[in-house]
Enzyme design. Sequence first.
Site, short mmCIF file in Angstrom:
data_model
loop_
_atom_site.label_atom_id
_atom_site.label_comp_id
_atom_site.label_asym_id
_atom_site.label_seq_id
_atom_site.Cartn_x
_atom_site.Cartn_y
_atom_site.Cartn_z
N CYS A 126 64.95 38.23 175.08
CA CYS A 126 66.01 38.96 175.79
C CYS A 126 66.35 38.31 177.14
O CYS A 126 66.90 37.23 177.16
CB CYS A 126 65.61 40.44 175.91
SG CYS A 126 67.04 41.50 176.23
N HIS A 220 64.24 42.16 170.39
CA HIS A 220 62.87 42.47 170.86
C HIS A 220 61.88 42.53 169.70
O HIS A 220 61.52 43.62 169.25
CB HIS A 220 62.87 43.80 171.63
CG HIS A 220 63.46 43.69 173.00
ND1 HIS A 220 62.73 43.30 174.10
CD2 HIS A 220 64.72 43.88 173.43
CE1 HIS A 220 63.50 43.27 175.17
NE2 HIS A 220 64.72 43.62 174.79
N GLU A 222 58.77 42.12 169.86
CA GLU A 222 57.51 42.77 170.29
C GLU A 222 57.57 44.28 170.03
O GLU A 222 56.52 44.92 169.90
CB GLU A 222 57.21 42.46 171.76
CG GLU A 222 57.94 43.29 172.81
CD GLU A 222 59.41 42.94 172.95
OE1 GLU A 222 59.89 42.02 172.27
OE2 GLU A 222 60.10 43.60 173.77
#
Length: 247
Positions: A126, A220, A222
């Site tokens: 990001c 994202h 994660e």
Amino acid sequence: MKLLIRLLLPALLLLSCSRSGAPLIGISTARLASGSDCLSPNYSSAILRAGGIPVIIPTLSSAEEASAIVEKLDGIVFSGGPDIDPAWYGETVLNETVQIDSVRDRSDSLLVLAALASGKPILAICRGEQIVNVLMGGSLYQDIPSQIEGANTHRGVFHKIGLEKESILYRLFQVDSIEVNSRHHQSVKDVAPGLRVTAWSPDGIVEAYENDQVWGVQFHPESMQKENTAWVAFFRQFVRKTARQVR
Ligand code: MN
């Protein structure tokens, strides 16, 4: 109690041994408005699940600090966060949607330059994906809704991305398009020399790039790895890449 310890000790020793050679993966910190360092636990858990050892890097103030830390690491993850001051790519602030943290810009830029110079693997997520592109000579759209007519919203939604065949994402998923989360209002405009775009959204936004050293993603992973093991595999690929370079 003694019996419990006797039973547990071999397991604990095995666990510590299996991690002892694991790559050390630095993660750039985010910051609260108060100035405290902070970071979503998703980044560390993604690295742990992938077999690496996460090390959260504090806010930095000099190039010496940055290179001393990078020297100890096997790979570096750049985390998400606020907008980069457009002065870094030669523009002035477009409008009030652009939210800047100049302390974080300075810290991240020192770390990006040290990481790039080290040749060690970088995973840029990001804001991380955006700042690495800027420091390698690229630029950004400051606000997708104001600057790209007909673009879809990229804030708080999931959307499809199309994958280029020659890419880490395609090798992993083996399909032409996948669904990803989207929490951004800026994106890569001019792609820095040496980076290759490997994923686009249907409305033409750059969603991933890579070269031999850097993997950049606008989404994202994660967050997604918590529920989708395919994204654990993505982080495992990154940790493996850093392990190949462990001395
Ligand atoms: Mn998006």
